[in-house]
Write a protein that holds these residues in place. Structure first.
Motif, PDB file in Angstrom:
ATOM      1  N   GLU A   1      25.098  55.016  20.540  1.00  4.16           N
ATOM      2  CA  GLU A   1      25.693  53.552  20.569  1.00  4.16           C
ATOM      3  C   GLU A   1      25.400  53.123  21.767  1.00  4.16           C
ATOM      4  O   GLU A   1      25.829  52.019  22.035  1.00  4.16           O
TER       5      GLU A   1
ATOM      6  N   TRP B   1      24.054  46.016  28.188  1.00  6.93           N
ATOM      7  CA  TRP B   1      25.443  46.562  28.336  1.00  6.93           C
ATOM      8  C   TRP B   1      26.189  45.876  29.378  1.00  6.93           C
ATOM      9  O   TRP B   1      27.504  45.718  28.898  1.00  6.93           O
TER      10      TRP B   1
ATOM     11  N   ASN C   1      37.440  46.676  22.616  1.00  2.26           N
ATOM     12  CA  ASN C   1      36.630  46.295  21.220  1.00  2.26           C
ATOM     13  C   ASN C   1      35.085  46.367  21.651  1.00  2.26           C
ATOM     14  O   ASN C   1      34.308  45.635  21.107  1.00  2.26           O
TER      15      ASN C   1
ATOM     16  N   CYS D   1      36.867  51.399  26.248  1.00  2.00           N
ATOM     17  CA  CYS D   1      36.104  50.448  25.054  1.00  2.00           C
ATOM     18  C   CYS D   1      36.748  50.176  23.942  1.00  2.00           C
ATOM     19  O   CYS D   1      36.655  49.240  23.213  1.00  2.00           O
ATOM     20  N   GLN D   2      37.638  51.253  23.278  1.00  2.00           N
ATOM     21  CA  GLN D   2      38.414  50.967  22.365  1.00  2.00           C
ATOM     22  C   GLN D   2      39.461  49.718  22.353  1.00  2.00           C
ATOM     23  O   GLN D   2      39.543  48.939  21.576  1.00  2.00           O
TER      24      GLN D   2
ATOM     25  N   PRO E   1      31.529  48.944  21.898  1.00  2.00           N
ATOM     26  CA  PRO E   1      31.168  50.386  21.136  1.00  2.00           C
ATOM     27  C   PRO E   1      31.518  51.408  22.153  1.00  2.00           C
ATOM     28  O   PRO E   1      31.532  51.228  23.497  1.00  2.00           O
ATOM     29  N   ASP E   2      31.725  52.710  21.797  1.00  2.00           N
ATOM     30  CA  ASP E   2      31.782  53.709  22.687  1.00  2.00           C
ATOM     31  C   ASP E   2      30.753  53.889  23.726  1.00  2.00           C
ATOM     32  O   ASP E   2      29.698  54.441  23.139  1.00  2.00           O
TER      33      ASP E   2
END
Length: 322
Positions: free
Chosen positions: A291, A301, A282, A278-279, A284-285
């Protein structure tokens, strides 16, 4: 230790023994735990999997399973039942010596020790994650290659030209070969580049045959021209979608309990890898519920994951073609 017992009677027997296994094992202390989650014998249709920390615990479980089977008038298949040992090499040799000297028995046969065994479509290996993925790929590789050559013969049929031979071939590949090849790979973490490369070669073979170009044609060019996702990005998409699936399970589901335990203690595994992915993309976690699915519906999602994976795929291809 992993004890796998194969029952006779298929679905009927699986449904019949659930109550018996729950009754015999409800107060058992012979199973391993994942944190605070006790892993009672896992049942799926005619397969029973028991996880134990010692030879004596595994033997105790066999005795209980034997009692359940006799009460239901069912049999266990000797040739399909086996024992896998997962441990460091020195400890593994000690356990094998102990079991060879005093075999684990079920009724009138000794449970055999195997290096690898098939369980619910995957191959589990005593060598750990890497060996399990490698064994699984080897078993699926031939099936995938046969399927690819069948697709090649199908798109030669003149009737396919009405809808477009290339698109027909890609659709068949994505709907049949890919699901078989990548089945359950979302469960495997920390896949080495060498293994991923072997999976990529299957897709490269298909695209080369589809476009009638030599195998030496650069893989990024084939993937770009057909707007295909690389295998590694297909796996990433499956992993993130699997996290969504786990989050939407009932609270008492075993998979949900294991997922929450892994998240709580930040243990190595799928949740840790999902955070990193996810990081990197980019997003959201996805593992943080505040989130995640509470703010966005599962469908939204999935759309965001698909979009992020496609962008990553494009970046990867551009980088490979530089």
């Amino acid at each position: 230790m992993f004890s796998q017992l194969c029952l006779g009677g298929g679905l009927a027997s699986g449904l019949n023994i659930v109550q018996g296994v729950n009754e015999y094992f409800k107060d058992s202390v012979n199973e391993v735990c994942y944190g605070s989650v006790r892993l009672q014998p896992l049942l799926y249709q005619d397969d029973v999997l028991h996880l134990a920390a010692s030879r004596n615990n595994s033997q105790a479980a066999c005795i209980k399973i034997e009692a359940v089977m006799k009460s239901k008038q069912l049999l266990v298949h000797p040739d399909k039942s086996c024992l896998l040992i997962a441990a460091k090499r020195q400890r593994m040799d000690e356990i094998k010596s102990e079991i060879n000297a005093n075999p684990i028995k079920y009724d009138n046969f000794d449970v055999k020790i195997k290096k690898e065994a098939k369980y619910l479509g995957d191959w589990v290996s005593e060598g750990g994650n890497r060996e399990a993925i490698s064994a699984t790929f080897k078993k699926r590789k031939g099936i995938a290659q046969n399927g690819i050559f069948e697709i090649a013969s199908i798109i030669q049929d003149v009737r396919v030209h009405a809808i477009g031979g290339l698109m027909c071939g890609i659709d068949i590949f994505n709907m049949s070969i890919i699901p078989m090849l990548l089945y359950n790979l979302e469960d495997f973490t920390e896949m080495e580049e060498e293994l991923v490369s072997e999976f990529e070669q299957i897709q490269t073979l298909f695209l080369s045959i589809l476009l009638a170009v030599p195998l030496t044609c650069p893989r990024p060019a084939l993937t770009w021209d057909t707007k295909s996702l690389s295998i590694v990005n297909r796996i990433i998409e499956r992993k993130l979608n699997f996290i969504l699936h786990l989050q939407n399970l009932e609270e008492n589901a075993l998979a949900k309990e294991v997922y929450k335990e892994q998240l709580k203690y930040e243990w190595p595994g799928l949740t840790k890898e999902a955070k990193f992915l996810c990081q990197e993309m980019n997003l959201p976690d996805i593992t943080k519920e505040e989130e995640g699915h509470e703010k966005m519906k599962k469908k939204k999602w999935k759309s965001k994951i698909k979009e992020a994976v496609e962008k990553k795929n494009e970046r990867d291809l551009r980088k490979d073609m530089e």
